[in-house]
Design an enzyme around this catalytic site. Structure first.
Site, PDB file in Angstrom:
ATOM      1  N   SER A  60       0.611  -1.041   0.039  1.00 48.38           N
ATOM      2  CA  SER A  60      -0.253   0.445   0.662  1.00 48.38           C
ATOM      3  C   SER A  60       0.868   1.438   0.109  1.00 48.38           C
ATOM      4  O   SER A  60       1.820   1.369   0.379  1.00 48.38           O
ATOM      5  CB  SER A  60      -0.740  -0.150   1.187  1.00 48.38           C
ATOM      6  OG  SER A  60      -1.314   1.122   1.714  1.00 48.38           O
ATOM      7  N   TYR A  80      -2.029   0.365  10.472  1.00 48.20           N
ATOM      8  CA  TYR A  80      -2.370   0.043   8.964  1.00 48.20           C
ATOM      9  C   TYR A  80      -1.168   0.198   8.015  1.00 48.20           C
ATOM     10  O   TYR A  80      -0.165  -0.513   7.714  1.00 48.20           O
ATOM     11  CB  TYR A  80      -3.309   0.774   8.165  1.00 48.20           C
ATOM     12  CG  TYR A  80      -3.724   0.196   6.416  1.00 48.20           C
ATOM     13  CD1 TYR A  80      -3.894  -1.512   6.503  1.00 48.20           C
ATOM     14  CD2 TYR A  80      -3.134   0.596   5.020  1.00 48.20           C
ATOM     15  CE1 TYR A  80      -4.114  -1.901   5.427  1.00 48.20           C
ATOM     16  CE2 TYR A  80      -3.811  -0.045   3.985  1.00 48.20           C
ATOM     17  CZ  TYR A  80      -3.980  -1.155   4.071  1.00 48.20           C
ATOM     18  OH  TYR A  80      -4.191  -2.060   3.082  1.00 48.20           O
TER      19      TYR A  80
END
Length: 251
Positions: A140, A153
């Site tokens: 990501s 995250y």
């Protein structure tokens, strides 16, 4: 399209989104697909859709013994494990660090980081004994910069990116190919959760801004071929128009 006839791929988080689309794309390319997820009914339904090339294995990737047992089940059924796709991931609960629930924060690390390591740890001896294999991990943009209320995250994805680099450092000479894929924002359930949080600019994106889930699936298939060897130990981003062109994606 890369031909994977006779190859076996393990896909974590295969019950929906990128994982489910990847299972369909890889099965269409001839691969046997082992579908791992906690959602027993969802992966059973997907396996039924794909047919005899699919095996549904309920698995919580935060538990190493379950991941190891799933790898053994794939070996027993198909005789090899040639590709691992570390796709399982979560982002809830989105929260600021000062008010984050420590147990919930840690659970995201268990799935997004430890789960990636557990998958790698379980397949690497198998792949090394067979002379090689491919390990692809969903990364990501959050691995490379802070995002408000995404500390769990961001930290987990940064760690997962480093694990990809470590696999390449330790096992490239043993035939193991390790690459990360940063897909950008994808039209999946996770984006619905992000939007519902109402926190940070990502939650303000319109649904039409997100790419379809079959784009990263097609990119992962391309990454199994020799054209992706230039990126071993690194990360490919679908925000890169050059990468999209190589994969054959448009839009």
């Amino acid at each position: 399209m890369t031909n994977l006839t006779g190859k076996t791929v393990i896909i974590t988080g295969a019950s929906r989104g990128i994982g489910a689309e990847t299972a369909r794309v890889f099965a269409a390319a001839g691969a046997n697909v082992c579908l791992l997820a906690r959602g027993r009914d969802s992966i059973a339904e997907l396996a039924g859709e794909i047919g005899e090339k699919a095996l549904a294995i309920p698995c919580d990737v935060s538990r190493y013994w379950e991941v190891e047992a799933a790898v053994n089940a794939c070996l027993d059924t198909f005789g090899s494990v040639d590709i691992l796709i570390n796709n399982a991931g979560m982002i809830e609960p989105v929260s600021h660090m000062a008010s984050a629930d420590p147990d919930a924060w840690s659970h995201v690390i268990d799935i997004n980081l430890k789960g990636v390591f557990y998958g790698m740890r379980a397949v690497m001896p198998v792949m090394q004994a067979a002379g090689g294999g491919t390990i692809l991990t969903i990364s990501s943009g959050a691995a490379h910069g802070p995002v408000e209320a995404w500390s769990h995250y961001c930290a987990s994805k940064a760690g997962a990116a480093m694990l990809t680099a470590c696999v390449n450092k330790e096992a490239a000479d043993k035939g193991i190919r390790a690459i990360g894929l940063s897909p950008g924002t994808v039209a999946t359930q996770m984006q619905k959760e992000i939007k519902a949080s109402g926190i940070n600019p990502v939650s303000q994106l319109d649904w039409s801004d997100h790419i379809p889930a079959d784009w990263p699936a097609k990119a992962l298939l391309w990454m199994c071929g020799p054209d992706a060897d230039a990126y071993l130990g690194q990360e490919i981003s679908l925000r890169d128009e050059g990468i999209r062109a190589k994969v054959g994606l448009t839009g």
